[in-house]
Scaffold this motif. Structure first.
Motif, PDB file in Angstrom:
ATOM      1  N   ALA A  46       0.847  -1.193   0.000  1.00 17.11           N
ATOM      2  CA  ALA A  46       0.000   0.000   0.000  1.00 17.11           C
ATOM      3  C   ALA A  46       0.884   1.244   0.000  1.00 17.11           C
ATOM      4  O   ALA A  46       1.984   1.218   0.574  1.00 17.11           O
ATOM      5  N   PRO A  47       0.431   2.350  -0.577  1.00 20.87           N
ATOM      6  CA  PRO A  47       1.175   3.608  -0.476  1.00 20.87           C
ATOM      7  C   PRO A  47       1.392   4.044   0.975  1.00 20.87           C
ATOM      8  O   PRO A  47       2.443   4.622   1.310  1.00 20.87           O
ATOM      9  N   HIS A  48       0.419   3.771   1.816  1.00 22.12           N
ATOM     10  CA  HIS A  48       0.477   4.145   3.230  1.00 22.12           C
ATOM     11  C   HIS A  48       1.686   3.550   3.934  1.00 22.12           C
ATOM     12  O   HIS A  48       2.226   4.150   4.881  1.00 22.12           O
ATOM     13  N   TYR A  49       2.131   2.373   3.497  1.00 23.81           N
ATOM     14  CA  TYR A  49       3.187   1.651   4.191  1.00 23.81           C
ATOM     15  C   TYR A  49       4.554   2.301   3.914  1.00 23.81           C
ATOM     16  O   TYR A  49       5.163   2.101   2.881  1.00 23.81           O
ATOM     17  N   GLY A  50       4.983   3.087   4.860  1.00 21.34           N
ATOM     18  CA  GLY A  50       6.288   3.729   4.735  1.00 21.34           C
ATOM     19  C   GLY A  50       6.328   4.825   3.701  1.00 21.34           C
ATOM     20  O   GLY A  50       7.381   5.117   3.137  1.00 21.34           O
ATOM     21  N   GLN A  88      -5.445   8.081  -9.984  1.00 23.53           N
ATOM     22  CA  GLN A  88      -4.107   8.635  -9.768  1.00 23.53           C
ATOM     23  C   GLN A  88      -3.300   7.756  -8.818  1.00 23.53           C
ATOM     24  O   GLN A  88      -2.086   7.551  -9.017  1.00 23.53           O
ATOM     25  N   SER A  89      -3.956   7.239  -7.790  1.00 25.42           N
ATOM     26  CA  SER A  89      -3.267   6.388  -6.820  1.00 25.42           C
ATOM     27  C   SER A  89      -2.690   5.139  -7.493  1.00 25.42           C
ATOM     28  O   SER A  89      -1.537   4.757  -7.238  1.00 25.42           O
ATOM     29  N   ILE A  90      -3.478   4.506  -8.358  1.00 34.74           N
ATOM     30  CA  ILE A  90      -2.987   3.324  -9.067  1.00 34.74           C
ATOM     31  C   ILE A  90      -1.794   3.680  -9.947  1.00 34.74           C
ATOM     32  O   ILE A  90      -0.776   2.975  -9.960  1.00 34.74           O
ATOM     33  N   GLU A  91      -1.897   4.786 -10.678  1.00 37.27           N
ATOM     34  CA  GLU A  91      -0.798   5.192 -11.562  1.00 37.27           C
ATOM     35  C   GLU A  91       0.485   5.450 -10.775  1.00 37.27           C
ATOM     36  O   GLU A  91       1.580   5.046 -11.188  1.00 37.27           O
ATOM     37  N   GLU A  92       0.366   6.112  -9.623  1.00 36.30           N
ATOM     38  CA  GLU A  92       1.551   6.415  -8.827  1.00 36.30           C
ATOM     39  C   GLU A  92       2.119   5.155  -8.175  1.00 36.30           C
ATOM     40  O   GLU A  92       3.345   5.014  -8.035  1.00 36.30           O
ATOM     41  N   SER A  93       1.251   4.229  -7.787  1.00 34.99           N
ATOM     42  CA  SER A  93       1.724   2.958  -7.240  1.00 34.99           C
ATOM     43  C   SER A  93       2.511   2.182  -8.283  1.00 34.99           C
ATOM     44  O   SER A  93       3.570   1.604  -7.983  1.00 34.99           O
ATOM     45  N   LEU A  94       2.018   2.161  -9.514  1.00 34.89           N
ATOM     46  CA  LEU A  94       2.728   1.452 -10.576  1.00 34.89           C
ATOM     47  C   LEU A  94       4.108   2.057 -10.811  1.00 34.89           C
ATOM     48  O   LEU A  94       5.083   1.334 -11.046  1.00 34.89           O
ATOM     49  N   GLU A  95       4.195   3.371 -10.711  1.00 37.65           N
ATOM     50  CA  GLU A  95       5.495   4.023 -10.885  1.00 37.65           C
ATOM     51  C   GLU A  95       6.456   3.613  -9.778  1.00 37.65           C
ATOM     52  O   GLU A  95       7.638   3.326 -10.031  1.00 37.65           O
ATOM     53  N   ARG A  96       5.974   3.578  -8.537  1.00 39.61           N
ATOM     54  CA  ARG A  96       6.843   3.175  -7.426  1.00 39.61           C
ATOM     55  C   ARG A  96       7.221   1.695  -7.530  1.00 39.61           C
ATOM     56  O   ARG A  96       8.354   1.312  -7.232  1.00 39.61           O
ATOM     57  N   HIS A 132       1.202  -3.477 -14.113  1.00 36.72           N
ATOM     58  CA  HIS A 132      -0.175  -3.571 -13.609  1.00 36.72           C
ATOM     59  C   HIS A 132      -0.180  -4.195 -12.223  1.00 36.72           C
ATOM     60  O   HIS A 132       0.752  -4.910 -11.847  1.00 36.72           O
ATOM     61  N   VAL A 133      -1.218  -3.878 -11.463  1.00 36.76           N
ATOM     62  CA  VAL A 133      -1.515  -4.598 -10.233  1.00 36.76           C
ATOM     63  C   VAL A 133      -2.757  -5.441 -10.497  1.00 36.76           C
ATOM     64  O   VAL A 133      -3.595  -5.095 -11.331  1.00 36.76           O
ATOM     65  N   ASP A 134      -2.860  -6.535  -9.782  1.00 33.66           N
ATOM     66  CA  ASP A 134      -3.993  -7.438 -10.000  1.00 33.66           C
ATOM     67  C   ASP A 134      -5.216  -7.026  -9.188  1.00 33.66           C
ATOM     68  O   ASP A 134      -6.350  -7.142  -9.664  1.00 33.66           O
ATOM     69  N   ILE A 135      -4.982  -6.566  -7.964  1.00 35.84           N
ATOM     70  CA  ILE A 135      -6.073  -6.289  -7.029  1.00 35.84           C
ATOM     71  C   ILE A 135      -5.887  -4.898  -6.438  1.00 35.84           C
ATOM     72  O   ILE A 135      -4.780  -4.536  -6.024  1.00 35.84           O
ATOM     73  N   ALA A 136      -6.964  -4.133  -6.378  1.00 30.15           N
ATOM     74  CA  ALA A 136      -6.951  -2.829  -5.712  1.00 30.15           C
ATOM     75  C   ALA A 136      -7.986  -2.844  -4.588  1.00 30.15           C
ATOM     76  O   ALA A 136      -9.157  -3.156  -4.821  1.00 30.15           O
ATOM     77  N   TYR A 137      -7.531  -2.531  -3.385  1.00 27.21           N
ATOM     78  CA  TYR A 137      -8.418  -2.431  -2.223  1.00 27.21           C
ATOM     79  C   TYR A 137      -8.624  -0.971  -1.850  1.00 27.21           C
ATOM     80  O   TYR A 137      -7.656  -0.192  -1.811  1.00 27.21           O
TER      81      TYR A 137
END
Length: 337
Positions: A54-58, A135-143, A148-153
């Motif tokens: 998750a983005p929240h983690y650290g 936007q959150s998904i796009e930024e997560s993919l960059e990090r 792609h991610v399979d699952i988004a919660y």
């Protein structure tokens, strides 16, 4: 048990045991990049193929560290989930630290105040809007460095704004799934009551439920039964109830729900440990495997901050537990029949 979920995008196989990546985001204490890498590699070597972050983690550190390992693995061989609902907004004048430095942190400056030992390079901004989730998904993919991610919660709507999450966040996730940008969607919550509201309000593939279906406690609402009826899988996390069930010998200072465990729960945990011990089973082994006992549960995901912790968890999941233990716990009213 069934360790697969089926959505409109096909079938995802999670396996019995998943890897939770909060710990490699420096949850509570910093660990070196090298140790984080070795921990994820140990999970892979143990046969784990479901990874959650998750983005929240650290403040993004978990995603960066996890992605740095998984980008070297065959993408079709693992399932990856991350979370939406909190955007990371960089703070001006603060240098970025994290992956790439072998201490996992940048020197000096303010520290994060939400449980992670990292520099406060960003601030978390709640955003359950369709634009914010995309936007959150796009930024997560960059990090992550993945395509792609399979699952988004939807992360912690019970903490921030459950009504807003149901009104805005869940439809936004359904749209992303319909567009094929993610294969499956769900919510990650600590409250069984909130999870049930979300299950009733949307067509969810998964619920990630933290600490509410464990050897110590079970939901007071018919969440698991409703998930089974609707075909919503449950990813069970928090199997050790913040550490209370993590050791066979329950200490007086054991934690529950991230705080000091009340005396009544310490007594209950010790009673569970005594019964488990009479069958030659350690308390954490029973705690880990209990999380799979309901047919709605498709996976138990556990965090780790060292290769040894990964190997111990994998070994506990593989142990044989006699049916008589579960029968005795049920007979004494400690778990449902």
């Amino acid at each position: 048990m069934n360790t697969e979920i089926t959505s409109g995008a096909g079938t995802l196989t999670l396996g019995r045991l998943g890897f939770g990546a909060a710990g490699i985001g420096n949850l509570y204490r910093a660990i070196p990049d090298s140790r984080a890498t070795a921990t994820v590699e140990a999970a892979w070597d143990a046969g784990i193929r479901y990874f959650d972050t998750a983005p929240h983690y650290g403040l993004g550190l978990s995603e960066r560290r996890l992605g740095s390992v998984l980008m070297g693995k065959p993408r079709q061989e693992f399932v990856l989930s991350t979370k939406v609902g909190r955007l990371l907004s960089p703070k001006q004048g603060v240098l970025m630290g994290g992956a790439g430095k072998d201490d996992g942190v940048a020197p000096g400056g303010p520290r994060d105040t939400e449980g992670f030992d990292v520099p406060a390079t960003s601030r978390r901004v709640w955003d359950f809007s369709g634009q914010g989730i995309r936007q959150s998904i796009e930024e997560s993919l960059e990090r992550l460095g993945l395509d792609h991610v399979d699952i988004a919660y939807l992360h912690d709507p019970d903490v921030h704004d459950l009504a807003g999450g149901i009104r805005d966040g869940l439809p936004a996730l359904e749209k992303l799934r319909a567009e094929g940008l993610v294969r499956a969607i769900g919510v990650g919550v600590n409250s069984a009551e909130a999870a049930l509201e979300c299950v009733e309000a949307a067509d969810l593939d998964l619920v990630m439920l933290a600490g509410r279906y464990t050897l110590l406690e079970q939901p007071r609402v018919p969440l698991l039964e409703r998930c089974l009826e609707k075909g919503t899988g449950v990813v069970n996390v928090g199997a050790y109830n913040s550490g209370l069930l993590a050791r066979h010998d329950v200490s007086d200072d054991a934690h529950y729900n991230y705080g000091q465990a009340p005396s009544a729960l310490l007594e209950r945990a010790r009673r569970l440990a005594a019964i488990c011990g009479s069958f030659g089973v350690e308390l954490p082994t029973a705690a880990l495997q209990f999380g799979l006992r309901h047919p709605a549960v498709v996976n138990v995901t556990v965090g780790a901050t060292s290769p040894e912790q990964v190997r111990v968890n994998a070994g506990r999941m593989a142990e044989e537990i006699p049916a008589e233990l579960w029968n005795e716990l049920s007979r004494q009213g400690l778990i449902p029949s």
